[in-house]
Design a protein around this motif. Sequence first.
Motif, short mmCIF file in Angstrom:
data_model
loop_
_atom_site.label_atom_id
_atom_site.label_comp_id
_atom_site.label_asym_id
_atom_site.label_seq_id
_atom_site.Cartn_x
_atom_site.Cartn_y
_atom_site.Cartn_z
N GLN A 8 46.66 44.16 44.33
CA GLN A 8 45.23 44.40 44.55
C GLN A 8 44.39 43.36 43.81
O GLN A 8 43.42 42.84 44.35
CB GLN A 8 44.85 45.80 44.08
N ASP A 11 44.68 40.09 45.59
CA ASP A 11 43.90 40.10 46.83
C ASP A 11 42.43 39.82 46.53
O ASP A 11 41.76 39.10 47.28
CB ASP A 11 44.06 41.45 47.54
N GLY A 12 41.92 40.36 45.45
CA GLY A 12 40.55 40.08 45.06
C GLY A 12 40.35 38.61 44.71
O GLY A 12 39.34 38.00 45.08
N LYS A 14 42.09 36.20 45.92
CA LYS A 14 42.16 35.50 47.21
C LYS A 14 40.79 35.46 47.88
O LYS A 14 40.43 34.47 48.52
CB LYS A 14 43.16 36.19 48.13
N GLU A 15 40.02 36.52 47.71
CA GLU A 15 38.69 36.59 48.32
C GLU A 15 37.66 35.76 47.56
O GLU A 15 36.51 35.68 47.97
CB GLU A 15 38.24 38.05 48.40
N GLY A 16 38.07 35.17 46.44
CA GLY A 16 37.17 34.32 45.68
C GLY A 16 36.39 35.07 44.61
O GLY A 16 35.44 34.53 44.04
N TYR A 17 36.78 36.31 44.34
CA TYR A 17 36.08 37.11 43.35
C TYR A 17 36.39 36.63 41.94
O TYR A 17 37.50 36.20 41.65
CB TYR A 17 36.48 38.58 43.45
N VAL A 22 36.46 41.54 40.47
CA VAL A 22 37.71 42.25 40.79
C VAL A 22 37.75 43.55 40.00
O VAL A 22 38.07 44.62 40.54
CB VAL A 22 38.96 41.38 40.48
N HIS A 65 44.50 38.15 56.20
CA HIS A 65 43.54 38.94 56.99
C HIS A 65 43.00 40.11 56.23
O HIS A 65 43.56 40.72 55.44
CB HIS A 65 44.21 39.45 58.27
#
Length: 65
Positions: A8, A11-12, A14-17, A22, A65
């Motif tokens: 998790q 993944d955050g 990865k989103e650029g957070y 995060v 995705h």
Amino acid sequence: MLTPRECQVLDGIKEGYSNRMVGRALGISERTVKVHLHSIFIKLGAASRTEAVISGIRNGCISLH
């Protein structure tokens, strides 16, 4: 390999957070995010956030995705 929580966090990332973002999204402290990232880097042999994300995608922990 990685725990569900580490996935998790990754993944955050990865989103650029940021670590703070995060942490807010997951309801954990920024310090806890840093601890998870340290563990992720060691487990994946990554030297950067980008390397960790690439490894996480390759091993199926996170997806594009």
